[in-house]
Design a protein around this motif. Structure first.
Motif, PDB file in Angstrom:
ATOM      1  N   PRO A  51       0.682  -1.187  -0.540  1.00  0.00           N
ATOM      2  CA  PRO A  51      -0.067   0.182   0.046  1.00  0.00           C
ATOM      3  C   PRO A  51       0.120   1.113  -0.079  1.00  0.00           C
ATOM      4  O   PRO A  51       2.199   1.234   0.390  1.00  0.00           O
ATOM      5  CB  PRO A  51      -0.679   0.062   1.537  1.00  0.00           C
ATOM      6  CG  PRO A  51      -0.469  -1.371   2.121  1.00  0.00           C
ATOM      7  CD  PRO A  51       0.546  -2.063   1.062  1.00  0.00           C
ATOM      8  N   ASP A  52       0.425   2.007  -0.394  1.00  0.00           N
ATOM      9  CA  ASP A  52       1.362   3.453  -0.679  1.00  0.00           C
ATOM     10  C   ASP A  52       0.923   4.415   0.502  1.00  0.00           C
ATOM     11  O   ASP A  52       1.625   4.918   0.802  1.00  0.00           O
ATOM     12  CB  ASP A  52       1.000   4.511  -2.163  1.00  0.00           C
ATOM     13  CG  ASP A  52       0.458   3.927  -3.303  1.00  0.00           C
ATOM     14  OD1 ASP A  52       2.295   3.312  -3.179  1.00  0.00           O
ATOM     15  OD2 ASP A  52       0.224   3.960  -4.171  1.00  0.00           O
ATOM     16  N   HIS A  53      -0.464   3.964   1.131  1.00  0.00           N
ATOM     17  CA  HIS A  53      -0.964   4.818   2.559  1.00  0.00           C
ATOM     18  C   HIS A  53      -0.893   4.735   3.854  1.00  0.00           C
ATOM     19  O   HIS A  53      -1.901   5.474   4.063  1.00  0.00           O
ATOM     20  CB  HIS A  53      -2.439   5.956   1.552  1.00  0.00           C
ATOM     21  CG  HIS A  53      -2.373   6.585   0.299  1.00  0.00           C
ATOM     22  ND1 HIS A  53      -1.203   7.032  -0.163  1.00  0.00           N
ATOM     23  CD2 HIS A  53      -2.770   5.923  -1.140  1.00  0.00           C
ATOM     24  CE1 HIS A  53      -0.933   7.804  -1.413  1.00  0.00           C
ATOM     25  NE2 HIS A  53      -2.248   6.900  -1.500  1.00  0.00           N
ATOM     26  N   GLN A  54       0.167   3.975   3.447  1.00  0.00           N
ATOM     27  CA  GLN A  54       0.177   3.784   5.443  1.00  0.00           C
ATOM     28  C   GLN A  54       1.130   4.217   6.340  1.00  0.00           C
ATOM     29  O   GLN A  54       2.254   4.328   5.528  1.00  0.00           O
ATOM     30  CB  GLN A  54       1.188   1.631   4.873  1.00  0.00           C
ATOM     31  CG  GLN A  54       0.451   1.248   6.492  1.00  0.00           C
ATOM     32  CD  GLN A  54       0.984  -0.796   6.009  1.00  0.00           C
ATOM     33  OE1 GLN A  54       1.286  -0.740   5.520  1.00  0.00           O
ATOM     34  NE2 GLN A  54       1.103  -0.816   7.893  1.00  0.00           N
ATOM     35  N   VAL A  55      -0.145   4.613   7.161  1.00  0.00           N
ATOM     36  CA  VAL A  55       1.721   5.416   8.109  1.00  0.00           C
ATOM     37  C   VAL A  55       1.568   5.157   9.769  1.00  0.00           C
ATOM     38  O   VAL A  55       2.565   5.653  10.535  1.00  0.00           O
ATOM     39  CB  VAL A  55       0.370   7.082   8.456  1.00  0.00           C
ATOM     40  CG1 VAL A  55      -0.186   7.769   7.028  1.00  0.00           C
ATOM     41  CG2 VAL A  55      -1.098   7.111   9.132  1.00  0.00           C
ATOM     42  N   ALA A  56       1.375   4.170   9.774  1.00  0.00           N
ATOM     43  CA  ALA A  56       2.179   3.037  11.332  1.00  0.00           C
ATOM     44  C   ALA A  56       1.507   1.539  11.152  1.00  0.00           C
ATOM     45  O   ALA A  56       1.233   1.340  10.003  1.00  0.00           O
ATOM     46  CB  ALA A  56       1.192   3.369  12.106  1.00  0.00           C
ATOM     47  N   GLY A  57       2.013   1.107  12.572  1.00  0.00           N
ATOM     48  CA  GLY A  57       2.228  -0.871  12.464  1.00  0.00           C
ATOM     49  C   GLY A  57       3.412  -1.235  10.597  1.00  0.00           C
ATOM     50  O   GLY A  57       4.146  -0.700  10.497  1.00  0.00           O
ATOM     51  N   HIS A  58       3.233  -2.576  11.322  1.00  0.00           N
ATOM     52  CA  HIS A  58       3.722  -3.092  10.598  1.00  0.00           C
ATOM     53  C   HIS A  58       4.196  -3.141   8.877  1.00  0.00           C
ATOM     54  O   HIS A  58       2.768  -2.723   8.157  1.00  0.00           O
ATOM     55  CB  HIS A  58       3.904  -4.904  10.631  1.00  0.00           C
ATOM     56  CG  HIS A  58       4.577  -5.392  12.101  1.00  0.00           C
ATOM     57  ND1 HIS A  58       5.499  -5.017  12.787  1.00  0.00           N
ATOM     58  CD2 HIS A  58       3.409  -5.461  12.989  1.00  0.00           C
ATOM     59  CE1 HIS A  58       5.277  -4.991  14.241  1.00  0.00           C
ATOM     60  NE2 HIS A  58       4.316  -5.728  14.031  1.00  0.00           N
ATOM     61  N   GLN A  59       5.052  -2.242   8.117  1.00  0.00           N
ATOM     62  CA  GLN A  59       5.155  -2.275   6.579  1.00  0.00           C
ATOM     63  C   GLN A  59       5.694  -2.850   6.227  1.00  0.00           C
ATOM     64  O   GLN A  59       7.332  -4.007   6.538  1.00  0.00           O
ATOM     65  CB  GLN A  59       5.580  -0.605   6.463  1.00  0.00           C
ATOM     66  CG  GLN A  59       4.429   0.154   7.381  1.00  0.00           C
ATOM     67  CD  GLN A  59       4.592   1.992   6.863  1.00  0.00           C
ATOM     68  OE1 GLN A  59       5.404   1.977   5.694  1.00  0.00           O
ATOM     69  NE2 GLN A  59       3.974   2.536   7.863  1.00  0.00           N
ATOM     70  N   ALA A  60       5.213  -3.299   5.141  1.00  0.00           N
ATOM     71  CA  ALA A  60       6.191  -4.277   4.063  1.00  0.00           C
ATOM     72  C   ALA A  60       7.698  -3.763   3.089  1.00  0.00           C
ATOM     73  O   ALA A  60       6.661  -2.701   3.047  1.00  0.00           O
ATOM     74  CB  ALA A  60       5.514  -4.862   2.851  1.00  0.00           C
ATOM     75  N   SER A  61       8.340  -4.173   3.302  1.00  0.00           N
ATOM     76  CA  SER A  61       9.604  -3.725   2.101  1.00  0.00           C
ATOM     77  C   SER A  61      10.909  -5.270   1.903  1.00  0.00           C
ATOM     78  O   SER A  61      10.232  -6.235   2.454  1.00  0.00           O
ATOM     79  CB  SER A  61      10.312  -2.669   2.663  1.00  0.00           C
ATOM     80  OG  SER A  61      10.739  -3.302   4.627  1.00  0.00           O
ATOM     81  N   ASN A  62      11.991  -5.107   1.970  1.00  0.00           N
ATOM     82  CA  ASN A  62      12.549  -5.733   1.566  1.00  0.00           C
ATOM     83  C   ASN A  62      12.623  -7.535   2.235  1.00  0.00           C
ATOM     84  O   ASN A  62      12.847  -7.189   3.083  1.00  0.00           O
ATOM     85  CB  ASN A  62      13.716  -5.513   1.142  1.00  0.00           C
ATOM     86  CG  ASN A  62      14.798  -6.344  -0.706  1.00  0.00           C
ATOM     87  OD1 ASN A  62      13.961  -6.718  -0.547  1.00  0.00           O
ATOM     88  ND2 ASN A  62      15.972  -5.371  -0.610  1.00  0.00           N
ATOM     89  N   GLY A  63      12.232  -8.216   2.091  1.00  0.00           N
ATOM     90  CA  GLY A  63      12.536  -9.383   3.012  1.00  0.00           C
ATOM     91  C   GLY A  63      11.524  -9.671   4.472  1.00  0.00           C
ATOM     92  O   GLY A  63      11.870 -10.473   5.379  1.00  0.00           O
TER      93      GLY A  63
END
Lengths: 290, 290
Positions: free
Chosen positions: A5-17
């Motif tokens: 998602p482009d618009h997540q401002v808190a919580g666990h955010q997906a990224s490399n791995g």
């Protein structure tokens, strides 16, 4: 088909791995079930909430629509994994401004482990949770096509003082938002976003009336998400400002008692928003009629 | 001239060699200033409160009238000592029923010492403060000339569960109060004491409206005292049920933020009292018209 998602401002955010939520292009949000109890507890909450017919419809709309769970490829490449499927709140907006506000002066529930309680208590004391009854967990404010979003680091936001919170809530509805907490936000959108019959304040007051009465759930560590879109607001188009409750991994049974912890924080947030509306300069009517 | 009050249900009580409050026969209550910070803080609160002209009169009446401090002989025989002088709330009633309810799920304030915080947190978790947002600290219920008062030990009251609190609040307004928590209180006085335009619920709602707005004081470890007299109530005589806030040794400045901790507990107490009124048997109108 799935993307981060482009618009997540808190919580666990997906990224490399790193595992995090995904969205599809049909307006659904996929949140990976956390492997400890939290995932199953959030499913349990949505299941109970969906089937509970004591929740009035005007309250149900403050919760994301829930579509069950589904096994999809996790964002970290670890293979098929169960995900909660729910409404993607940001999907109906092009350039949403968002703020995630974690509610309650206490983010831990009475039956949690001693270790968990002590970690939460420490964080509640280090942030505004204790003095204000809520803390801002993250936000993004859309500026313009040129300036894009102001989306500060989580660490910076969690370091907010009471006064920083006051300014951030004003900047959230200002046309002169920049990338730091300048002390003179113009509050140009305050009347349209926070005020009015369908604005944020009116919605928070509806939620408050329900929390004064409901004894079904206690919402520990749950957030109020505020969303709106500046351009649509200026044109009087689109869905307007919206409030949603999110993050239900620590919801417990109310057992006949109201959620005074959430309610206290909600009343405090309402006071902050009310003060912004009360202190608008005389020309604010002109600005919001723009 | 000074004597030990008959109707004290919580707090330090004067007895052989132990210092405690005194009353005189003109309706004044003398509370010895505690030698640590608490005494001076309570004086500081009363001084600020008395001179603050932002407190509306309909709220001021929920606080005991304050007459300054005075050096009198302490109850433990230790000689002259400064005492807070205030209105003796019980003096205008012959056989008062009283309940002391300590408000807030958190009895400690953010700037307290670590040791104090941990002691309060432990007590808040062991009592109903955490789940309910308040705990009953003590009470006395007048039965009749024969049976006298039911005034349980402090330890017994502090061990109350949520359900015990529910029953105690019903017994408080029942004609069949005995000396234990029998599960079938008749709630004969509920409509007169809790209900009506001037009853406890109406008073708590006025207090709530003020707490939703006021950002002057945060009332940690403060109590709501409920007082009424059964016989006067039956005859429709006397001052009726009264609510007073007491114990201000841990009041701190609000610094522009509402007291969400007190307010949350107050909303929870309001819900308990409302439920008693909603669940009265059909014949209650008849009983209260007795």
């Amino acid at each position: 088909m799935f993307k981060i998602p482009d618009h997540q401002v808190a919580g666990h955010q997906a990224s490399n791995g790193i595992i995090g939520p995904l969205i599809d292009n049909s307006g659904r949000f996929y949140k990976p079930l956390q492997s400890d109890d939290r995932g199953s507890q959030e499913v349990a909450f949505y299941t109970k909430f969906s089937s509970n017919n004591e929740i009035p419809n005007h309250i149900r709309k403050f919760f994301p629509t829930y579509y069950g769970t589904k096994d999809i490829e996790a964002s970290d490449g670890s293979g098929l994994r169960p995900h909660l499927v729910m409404e993607d709140i940001a999907s109906i907006r092009t350039n949403p401004s968002l703020m995630d506000i974690k509610m309650g002066s206490r983010t831990w529930f009475p039956t949690a482990s001693e270790d968990y309680i002590m970690r939460c208590l420490k964080k509640d004391r280090e942030t505004t949770s204790l003095p204000l009854g809520f803390r801002i967990s993250g936000f993004q404010i859309y500026g313009s096509e040129d300036s894009g979003y102001w989306k500060p680091e989580r660490k910076y936001v969690l370091g907010f003082s009471t006064n920083d919170v006051r300014i951030a809530l004003r900047k959230f509805v200002s046309s002169n938002s920049s990338d730091d907490l300048v002390p003179e936000p113009d509050c140009a959108f305050a009347e349209t976003v926070y005020g009015g019959a369908d604005g944020v304040l009116a919605q928070l007051l509806k939620l408050k009336a329900w929390f004064e009465d409901q004894t079904i759930f206690h919402f520990y560590s749950c957030s109020v998400l505020m969303v709106f879109e500046k351009e649509a607001t200026l044109k009087g188009e689109g869905p307007g400002a919206t409030i949603k409750l999110i993050d239900f991994a620590h919801v417990i049974e109310g057992e006949g008692v109201i959620d005074h912890n959430f309610l206290g924080g909600l009343c405090s947030l309402i006071k902050f928003i009310s003060e912004i509306l009360e202190n608008l300069p005389q020309n604010s009517a002109q600005v919001s009629a723009y």
